[in-house]
Design an enzyme around this catalytic site. Sequence first.
Site, PDB file in Angstrom:
ATOM      1  NE  ARG A 142      -4.209  -1.551   0.033  1.00 16.33           N
ATOM      2  CZ  ARG A 142      -4.270  -2.635  -0.732  1.00 16.33           C
ATOM      3  NH1 ARG A 142      -3.235  -2.963  -1.504  1.00 16.33           N
ATOM      4  NH2 ARG A 142      -5.339  -3.403  -0.712  1.00 16.33           N
ATOM      5  CG  HIS A 185      -2.487  -0.922  -6.889  1.00 12.76           C
ATOM      6  ND1 HIS A 185      -2.971  -0.156  -5.857  1.00 12.76           N
ATOM      7  CD2 HIS A 185      -2.529  -2.198  -6.432  1.00 12.76           C
ATOM      8  CE1 HIS A 185      -3.300  -0.923  -4.831  1.00 12.76           C
ATOM      9  NE2 HIS A 185      -3.028  -2.171  -5.168  1.00 12.76           N
ATOM     10  CD  GLU A 237      -2.654   3.282  -5.466  1.00 10.49           C
ATOM     11  OE1 GLU A 237      -3.451   2.375  -5.753  1.00 10.49           O
ATOM     12  OE2 GLU A 237      -1.453   3.071  -5.203  1.00 10.49           O
TER      13      GLU A 237
END
Length: 331
Positions: A233, A294, A262
């Site tokens: 994360r 991601h 993000e």
Amino acid sequence: MEILAFGVQADEKPLIERAFRGHHEVRCLDVFLNEDTAPIAAGYEAVSTSVNADLGPRVLEVLAAGGTRMIAQRSTGFNNIDLKVAERLGMTIARVSYYSPYSVAEFAWTLAMAVNRRIVRASTRTRDFDFRLDGLMGRDLHGRTAGVLGTGKIGEAFTRIAHGFGMKLLGWDIAENPACLELGMKYVPKEQLLAESDLVTLHVPLMPETRHLIDAAALRAMRDDAILVNSSRGGLIDTAALVTELRAGRFAGVGLDVYEAEAGLFFLDRSLEAIEDDTLARLVTFPNVLVTSHQAYYTGDAVGQIVDATVRNVLDYKAGRRSENVLVPRS
């Protein structure tokens, strides 16, 4: 019942439609759930969301007012959901508690090796028929030390690969993993791990206690020539502090599949827009930094498991069953 699925990627859509076939109808949208898009869900009892959905108080209230009673998030992390508000509104919240840990662990290693061996720079050069080796020197990881922050399923999978490389293993977690101990891992305080590791990788969930786990002090504790990888994360790293250290010429390489700001950027095409995030804009300019969007979880195996679990969560909700995936049970 028809389910509305937000934030569905093109590769993901056929998997979702096939998994729900014979159970419920599903409508897939490529837009992400936020305050602007939440009204689209009016009339849908069940909604499925992606990891970057905004499920704060305002969005949950809009969903509840439109008749949504169940949210099935297609991810393990749920730091984007206000669970207390969801409970107050009588909503059922479920996530995917497990999917292939190898997808993320293998991608973390992909990042580590890419920055270590300067793969992106080399590829860019050869596309221009520049075959020089200047600036491409990496180093053997065999015999060096891997520091694994978080030794759950993904951390364990990463550790097994590190063991295969012949690396020394240091670990940090609230509980020791017997499988990692069998591989020769030594559990040490975080500060020691950072100071002694040639490669540091993050595999812990984002919670208030772990936010900026890698802060300015932690970054300063790391070796100047260390490699830092984050596929967990974005909020685990203080990115502004990381930029400061990079500007000072530190770290052999940094591989980031996640970024703390993000939301609103990752999974979207912003190539024709000016990026207002100065920290991210600065970060991607460093030649020893590789940022991906991601995608560590994004294999057919892992996404298939995520989709199957999401279908089960919806079926459990309709049947009144409760599983380990439920964060807020049906009231």
